[in-house]
Structure formats: structure tokens, C-alpha cells
Scaffold this motif. Sequence first.
Motif, PDB file in Angstrom:
ATOM      1  N   VAL A  12       0.852  -1.176   0.000  1.00 43.54           N
ATOM      2  CA  VAL A  12       0.000   0.000   0.000  1.00 43.54           C
ATOM      3  C   VAL A  12       0.896   1.236   0.000  1.00 43.54           C
ATOM      4  O   VAL A  12       1.912   1.273   0.695  1.00 43.54           O
ATOM      5  CB  VAL A  12      -0.969   0.012   1.208  1.00 43.54           C
ATOM      6  N   SER A  13       0.533   2.227  -0.791  1.00 43.52           N
ATOM      7  CA  SER A  13       1.324   3.459  -0.854  1.00 43.52           C
ATOM      8  C   SER A  13       0.417   4.607  -1.254  1.00 43.52           C
ATOM      9  O   SER A  13      -0.660   4.407  -1.837  1.00 43.52           O
ATOM     10  CB  SER A  13       2.481   3.321  -1.848  1.00 43.52           C
ATOM     11  N   SER A  14       0.854   5.813  -0.933  1.00 45.16           N
ATOM     12  CA  SER A  14       0.081   6.991  -1.323  1.00 45.16           C
ATOM     13  C   SER A  14       0.998   7.966  -2.053  1.00 45.16           C
ATOM     14  O   SER A  14       2.120   8.219  -1.619  1.00 45.16           O
ATOM     15  CB  SER A  14      -0.540   7.661  -0.094  1.00 45.16           C
ATOM     16  N   THR A  15       0.535   8.443  -3.178  1.00 44.44           N
ATOM     17  CA  THR A  15       1.256   9.468  -3.932  1.00 44.44           C
ATOM     18  C   THR A  15       0.336  10.674  -4.038  1.00 44.44           C
ATOM     19  O   THR A  15      -0.699  10.719  -3.353  1.00 44.44           O
ATOM     20  CB  THR A  15       1.644   8.948  -5.329  1.00 44.44           C
ATOM     21  N   ASP A  16       0.674  11.615  -4.872  1.00 42.73           N
ATOM     22  CA  ASP A  16      -0.120  12.827  -4.982  1.00 42.73           C
ATOM     23  C   ASP A  16      -1.553  12.521  -5.433  1.00 42.73           C
ATOM     24  O   ASP A  16      -1.786  12.125  -6.572  1.00 42.73           O
ATOM     25  CB  ASP A  16       0.551  13.786  -5.969  1.00 42.73           C
ATOM     26  N   GLN A  17      -2.498  12.651  -4.494  1.00 43.63           N
ATOM     27  CA  GLN A  17      -3.944  12.519  -4.722  1.00 43.63           C
ATOM     28  C   GLN A  17      -4.438  11.090  -4.987  1.00 43.63           C
ATOM     29  O   GLN A  17      -5.610  10.908  -5.290  1.00 43.63           O
ATOM     30  CB  GLN A  17      -4.391  13.428  -5.879  1.00 43.63           C
ATOM     31  N   VAL A  18      -3.583  10.082  -4.845  1.00 41.51           N
ATOM     32  CA  VAL A  18      -4.006   8.700  -5.120  1.00 41.51           C
ATOM     33  C   VAL A  18      -3.464   7.739  -4.058  1.00 41.51           C
ATOM     34  O   VAL A  18      -2.297   7.830  -3.666  1.00 41.51           O
ATOM     35  CB  VAL A  18      -3.535   8.214  -6.510  1.00 41.51           C
ATOM     36  N   LEU A  19      -4.330   6.820  -3.620  1.00 41.42           N
ATOM     37  CA  LEU A  19      -3.915   5.728  -2.742  1.00 41.42           C
ATOM     38  C   LEU A  19      -3.832   4.461  -3.582  1.00 41.42           C
ATOM     39  O   LEU A  19      -4.805   4.094  -4.251  1.00 41.42           O
ATOM     40  CB  LEU A  19      -4.925   5.535  -1.602  1.00 41.42           C
ATOM     41  N   HIS A  20      -2.672   3.786  -3.568  1.00 37.03           N
ATOM     42  CA  HIS A  20      -2.458   2.588  -4.381  1.00 37.03           C
ATOM     43  C   HIS A  20      -2.409   1.356  -3.472  1.00 37.03           C
ATOM     44  O   HIS A  20      -1.722   1.361  -2.447  1.00 37.03           O
ATOM     45  CB  HIS A  20      -1.130   2.674  -5.134  1.00 37.03           C
ATOM     46  N   VAL A  21      -3.108   0.311  -3.882  1.00 40.47           N
ATOM     47  CA  VAL A  21      -3.074  -0.961  -3.157  1.00 40.47           C
ATOM     48  C   VAL A  21      -2.780  -2.081  -4.152  1.00 40.47           C
ATOM     49  O   VAL A  21      -3.437  -2.173  -5.194  1.00 40.47           O
ATOM     50  CB  VAL A  21      -4.410  -1.256  -2.443  1.00 40.47           C
ATOM     51  N   THR A  22      -1.788  -2.910  -3.839  1.00 39.16           N
ATOM     52  CA  THR A  22      -1.454  -4.066  -4.687  1.00 39.16           C
ATOM     53  C   THR A  22      -1.900  -5.337  -3.972  1.00 39.16           C
ATOM     54  O   THR A  22      -1.634  -5.517  -2.775  1.00 39.16           O
ATOM     55  CB  THR A  22       0.058  -4.143  -4.953  1.00 39.16           C
ATOM     56  N   LEU A  23      -2.581  -6.203  -4.720  1.00 41.12           N
ATOM     57  CA  LEU A  23      -3.081  -7.459  -4.169  1.00 41.12           C
ATOM     58  C   LEU A  23      -2.589  -8.628  -5.011  1.00 41.12           C
ATOM     59  O   LEU A  23      -2.444  -8.493  -6.228  1.00 41.12           O
ATOM     60  CB  LEU A  23      -4.610  -7.464  -4.101  1.00 41.12           C
ATOM     61  N   LYS A  24      -2.356  -9.771  -4.359  1.00 40.44           N
ATOM     62  CA  LYS A  24      -1.939 -10.984  -5.042  1.00 40.44           C
ATOM     63  C   LYS A  24      -2.918 -12.102  -4.724  1.00 40.44           C
ATOM     64  O   LYS A  24      -3.582 -12.104  -3.666  1.00 40.44           O
ATOM     65  CB  LYS A  24      -0.537 -11.419  -4.591  1.00 40.44           C
ATOM     66  N   LEU A  25      -3.005 -13.053  -5.642  1.00 45.70           N
ATOM     67  CA  LEU A  25      -3.839 -14.232  -5.399  1.00 45.70           C
ATOM     68  C   LEU A  25      -3.369 -14.939  -4.125  1.00 45.70           C
ATOM     69  O   LEU A  25      -2.164 -15.142  -3.935  1.00 45.70           O
ATOM     70  CB  LEU A  25      -3.800 -15.198  -6.569  1.00 45.70           C
ATOM     71  N   SER A  26      -4.290 -15.317  -3.259  1.00 39.10           N
ATOM     72  CA  SER A  26      -3.924 -15.927  -1.978  1.00 39.10           C
ATOM     73  C   SER A  26      -4.044 -17.440  -2.005  1.00 39.10           C
ATOM     74  O   SER A  26      -3.975 -18.100  -0.984  1.00 39.10           O
ATOM     75  CB  SER A  26      -4.798 -15.374  -0.860  1.00 39.10           C
ATOM     76  N   MET A  27      -4.230 -18.026  -3.174  1.00 42.96           N
ATOM     77  CA  MET A  27      -4.397 -19.489  -3.271  1.00 42.96           C
ATOM     78  C   MET A  27      -3.068 -20.176  -3.017  1.00 42.96           C
ATOM     79  O   MET A  27      -2.013 -19.676  -3.361  1.00 42.96           O
ATOM     80  CB  MET A  27      -4.908 -19.870  -4.664  1.00 42.96           C
TER      81      MET A  27
END
Length: 366
Positions: free
Chosen positions: A351-366
Amino acid sequence: MKGILRQKRLLVLIVPILLLSLLHPQRTLLADPGIPEDAEQQQLLQKGLSIVEIDHEIERIASRQGKTQKEIDELQIQLEEKEKQIESRQERAGAVVRAYYMGERDNLLAMFLSAQSIGELLEIYDFYDMIMDQDKTVLDAYRSQYAGIQETKRRLEDSYRQLEQIKNNLIRQKERVLALQKELDGDLADSSDPEAMKKMISEFTAYWENIGIYEVKRYFSALASAMNDLPEFIQSKKGAIRTNGTTYTIEVQEKDLNEFLVSKNELFKNFAFRFRDGKVVAEGKSGTLTLQVEGHYSIENEPENSILFHVDKLVFNGLELPDTTCRQLESEFDLGFYPQQIVSFVKATEVSSTDQVLHVTLKLSM
């Protein structure tokens, strides 16, 4: 006669109102002290407010200390009772083990092998089976009670460790508040009007304790409630979720989040989130009350995969509250969100925040 009737009617109306006012006394209204005028006032008020808040943390720690000590006392009693119960079990289990060790059960097996008829064989088998079942019951009961004792001991050791941490934390906070009080006393002595400053500190802390903290908690409560519906909002927002093979990306725009919050509660009309490089800032104003919250998101995997919000800084009417207040609000209100409520088979990895945007990266949990 008419005058008497009017008086009676007035009494009928007034008496219930008076009774209600006695049953529900109003809290004394405090004047809003507003934002400190200069740096000297701000510094003194901030120290006074910090002393009050750290004192509250000391009270919370002392309460946890009492509860933990009570838990330890209860576990100690449980342990003593379990140890008494297991003594008889231990003796019986020991007898069973000795019987196998001394070969007494082998005699039964020899009898079984020397049976002269089917009827005799069945009788010996029933007898042998009954003894084996009894042995198993005795040993299982012993193992269960022994495991119970070990678990109680483990819980007792954990509680002792927690109590030690609590005691150390209590000592640190007491030392901290004493040092802060010493600084404040020195600053007041050096000020041009110590009595006026003492009065100002007293009024401001009273305002904080009677109004300020409740207003801050009102915002935090509204945020926590809105965050429950954030996954549904992200799912409905076109382009918010993108996929690339086994990787999912969620992008929350600052503008979209603020519109979402206003749709959930009009309280946020004068309160807005801003995403900056690695930082999340939320600030707003209600009348003469101002609030600013700075924090960051982090990925947590225990007890479940989640994106939790941590309060790094809390500023009320220009005064920064101590870290103890930030931690208390964090523990009381959950401002995080849970990715598996958006896509059930993924887990957040970044998870990270840049100018005006919050970014979330997700991966398959299988």
C-alpha cells in the motif's frame, strides 16, 4: 375564580418541566478558547494538554494492570485446583504404565492364546477388551488434564509478561508526565503573567475534556462507520480495480474518497482527506474547532489480511496531542479496510500513497 384556574394550569405545565430539568441536568457550557494567539501560548497549552492526556493514559494503564493481576490470581487458583485433581489421575496412570512395563498385560495375552474353545476365547477377549478400554480411558484423562495444566501455565506466563510490560510502560509514562510538568512549571514561572497562563491552560484543558475529545471521537466514529462500506464503493467505481495476471491493483482517488465520505455523513462536508507521498492527511473545521490528522496505511496479516490506518499526528485547534492519544484513538476506532471484502481470493501485499491517489497491490492468496 378564573385567576385561580389559570394558576393551576400554569403549575400543571411548569412542574413537569422543572422535574425534567432536575432529572436531566445540563452540562455547564464552556466558552470555546479558540486557537492560541502566539507561539509561547501554544507551547504552554500544548504541554498542559499533553500532561492531561498522558495522565489519562496512566489511568488506562493502571486499570489494565489491575485487570491483568486479577487474571493472574484467577489462573493461579485454577492451576492449584488442576494440580490437585491430577494427583489421583497420575497415580492411576502410573499403575497402568507399570502394568505394561512389568508384563502383567502379557499374561492376558497368553491366556487369550491358550483358550481351549470359542466360548472361552470370546470371554477372554471381552475381558481383555474391557481392560484395554479402561487403560485407555485412564491414560487419556491423565493426558488431557496434564495438557490443561500446561496450557494454564502458559497463559500464566503470558500474563506475567504482559504485567511486566504494563508496569514498565506505567513507569515510563509517569516519568514522562513528571518531566513535562517540571518543564511547564519552569515555563510558567518565566512567563510575563503566570496566573493568567495557568487560567488559560485550565480553561483549554477543561474545554478539551468536556467538548474537544468528544468532537474528535465523533469524527473518528463517523470515519470508522464509513470505512465499513468502502469495499462496496470501490467495487462500484469503474476503473478502481485493475488486473494483470495474478496481480490486482486498486487505486482510490482523493476526490472520489471525499465524495464517498460526504455521501455517508454530512459531517465530512467541512472535512477532507489528502493523499501525499507516503502520507495521508485529513483535516477539517467546525465553527472555531479545527482538527488535523496525519497518518499512514500499513499491511497487516494478523489476525487477518488488512490495510490499517495508523495515526502519526493529531492536532486540535493548533495544538498537537501526545502519541498516547493517537494510540488510544487507533485502538478504539478501526479506520482500516479489508481487501478480501472486495476480492475474496486475494490478499494485500503493498500500500502506498502518492499525490492525490492511494495505491493498493493485491496478489492471489491461493
